[in-house]
Design a protein around this motif. Structure first.
Motif, short mmCIF file in Angstrom:
data_model
loop_
_atom_site.label_atom_id
_atom_site.label_comp_id
_atom_site.label_asym_id
_atom_site.label_seq_id
_atom_site.Cartn_x
_atom_site.Cartn_y
_atom_site.Cartn_z
N ALA A 113 0.83 -1.21 0.00
CA ALA A 113 0.00 0.00 0.00
C ALA A 113 0.86 1.26 0.00
O ALA A 113 0.57 2.23 -0.70
N GLU A 114 1.94 1.24 0.77
CA GLU A 114 2.86 2.39 0.81
C GLU A 114 3.54 2.59 -0.54
O GLU A 114 3.92 3.70 -0.89
N GLY A 115 3.71 1.51 -1.30
CA GLY A 115 4.30 1.60 -2.63
C GLY A 115 3.31 1.99 -3.70
O GLY A 115 3.61 1.94 -4.88
N SER A 116 2.09 2.36 -3.29
CA SER A 116 1.03 2.80 -4.19
C SER A 116 0.59 1.73 -5.18
O SER A 116 0.23 2.03 -6.32
N TYR A 117 0.60 0.48 -4.75
CA TYR A 117 0.07 -0.61 -5.56
C TYR A 117 -1.41 -0.72 -5.22
O TYR A 117 -1.77 -1.04 -4.09
N ASP A 118 -2.27 -0.41 -6.18
CA ASP A 118 -3.71 -0.29 -5.91
C ASP A 118 -4.31 -1.55 -5.28
O ASP A 118 -5.09 -1.45 -4.33
N ASN A 119 -3.95 -2.72 -5.79
CA ASN A 119 -4.51 -3.95 -5.24
C ASN A 119 -4.09 -4.13 -3.79
O ASN A 119 -4.88 -4.55 -2.95
N GLY A 120 -2.84 -3.83 -3.50
CA GLY A 120 -2.34 -3.94 -2.13
C GLY A 120 -3.01 -2.93 -1.21
O GLY A 120 -3.34 -3.25 -0.08
N TYR A 122 -6.01 -1.63 -1.63
CA TYR A 122 -7.40 -2.05 -1.44
C TYR A 122 -7.49 -3.20 -0.44
O TYR A 122 -8.27 -3.14 0.51
N LEU A 123 -6.69 -4.24 -0.63
CA LEU A 123 -6.76 -5.40 0.25
C LEU A 123 -6.34 -5.03 1.67
O LEU A 123 -6.98 -5.45 2.64
N GLY A 137 -9.03 1.82 8.15
CA GLY A 137 -9.31 1.19 6.86
C GLY A 137 -9.88 2.17 5.85
O GLY A 137 -9.50 2.18 4.68
N LYS A 138 -10.81 3.03 6.31
CA LYS A 138 -11.39 4.04 5.43
C LYS A 138 -10.32 5.02 4.95
O LYS A 138 -10.32 5.42 3.79
N THR A 139 -9.44 5.40 5.86
CA THR A 139 -8.35 6.33 5.50
C THR A 139 -7.47 5.72 4.42
O THR A 139 -7.08 6.40 3.46
N ILE A 140 -7.15 4.44 4.57
CA ILE A 140 -6.31 3.74 3.59
C ILE A 140 -7.04 3.67 2.25
O ILE A 140 -6.46 3.95 1.20
N LEU A 141 -8.32 3.32 2.27
CA LEU A 141 -9.09 3.19 1.03
C LEU A 141 -9.29 4.54 0.34
O LEU A 141 -9.41 4.60 -0.89
N ARG A 142 -9.31 5.63 1.12
CA ARG A 142 -9.46 6.97 0.51
C ARG A 142 -8.28 7.31 -0.40
O ARG A 142 -8.43 8.12 -1.32
N THR A 143 -7.13 6.71 -0.15
CA THR A 143 -5.97 7.01 -1.00
C THR A 143 -6.18 6.52 -2.43
O THR A 143 -5.47 6.96 -3.33
N LEU A 144 -7.17 5.65 -2.65
CA LEU A 144 -7.50 5.20 -4.00
C LEU A 144 -8.38 6.20 -4.74
O LEU A 144 -8.65 6.04 -5.93
N LYS A 154 -12.91 -0.12 -8.29
CA LYS A 154 -13.57 -1.29 -8.87
C LYS A 154 -12.56 -2.21 -9.56
O LYS A 154 -12.65 -3.44 -9.47
N ARG A 155 -11.60 -1.61 -10.27
CA ARG A 155 -10.57 -2.43 -10.92
C ARG A 155 -9.73 -3.16 -9.88
O ARG A 155 -9.45 -4.36 -10.01
N ALA A 156 -9.38 -2.48 -8.79
CA ALA A 156 -8.61 -3.12 -7.71
C ALA A 156 -9.42 -4.26 -7.10
O ALA A 156 -8.88 -5.34 -6.83
#
Length: 190
Positions: A113-120, A122-123, A137-144, A154-156
């Motif tokens: 997630a820190e490396g800005s990998y969308d799937n990582g 999201y998960l 979790g919401k804060t992390i997901l907001r970065t998408l 949706k793609r992630a």
């Protein structure tokens, strides 16, 4: 221009420039970069550069992380040591879900997630939410950027589902407790 002349021209490039060119090739395909290993020692040594490995496209391996338990171990070790976010995502799935090692799995998913990998991202956001840390979790997901556009999220989600199709996930008690505590009211529209 002959092949030998092209090869000598490529080998005369500064190591940093050659590494940047190979990093761009690596970001599109693992197969293309593997061909570079057989061309010459100069190019082969530049491929070993951390900058190239960090940008290596591991999407095919990310679509079936369990496959990397049996194949690609050497590549995965190099990619994790180079902080490749997709490699951290793959290792996070294996550790958290397949080996039930939550601490190491969360560490790798966080690095992804820190490396800005969308799937990582999201998960990691979903897992953190399921573990009861909903605000984090919401804060992390907001970065998408899901509030502005849901396309990236949706793609992630689709790719995470595809990655997880061969992984057996055990429903942990804290997941069901979080689900019960966040269940929408009956008046809520599905």
């Amino acid at each position: 221009m002959s092949t030998e002349n092209s090869l000598s021209l490529i080998e005369s490039l500064p190591q940093e420039l050659l590494a940047e060119i190979l990093a761009r090739v690596a970001s599109s395909s693992v197969e293309d970069i593997s061909h570079c290993l057989t061309v010459s020692r100069t190019i082969s040594s530049a491929v070993q550069d951390d900058h190239v490995i960090k940008r290596l496209n591991l999407r095919p391996q990310a679509m079936n992380p369990i496959l990397t338990c049996y194949r690609y171990q050497h590549l995965m070790v190099k990619a994790i040591n180079s902080n490749n976010p997709a490699a951290h995502y793959i290792e996070g799935i294996k550790q958290f879900f397949a080996y039930d090692n939550r601490t190491v799995g969360l560490h790798h998913l966080r690095k992804s997630a820190e490396g800005s990998y969308d799937n990582g991202t999201y998960l990691y956001g979903i897992v953190v939410s399921c573990m009861g840390n909903i605000e984090e979790g919401k804060t992390i997901l907001r970065t998408l950027g899901w509030e502005a556009s849901r396309r990236r999220t949706k793609r992630a989600w689709r790719e995470v589902k595809r990655s997880m199709r061969f992984v057996y996930v055990i429903l942990k008690p804290e997941y069901t407790a979080t689900l019960k505590s966040n269940q929408p009211p009956l008046t809520c529209h599905k």
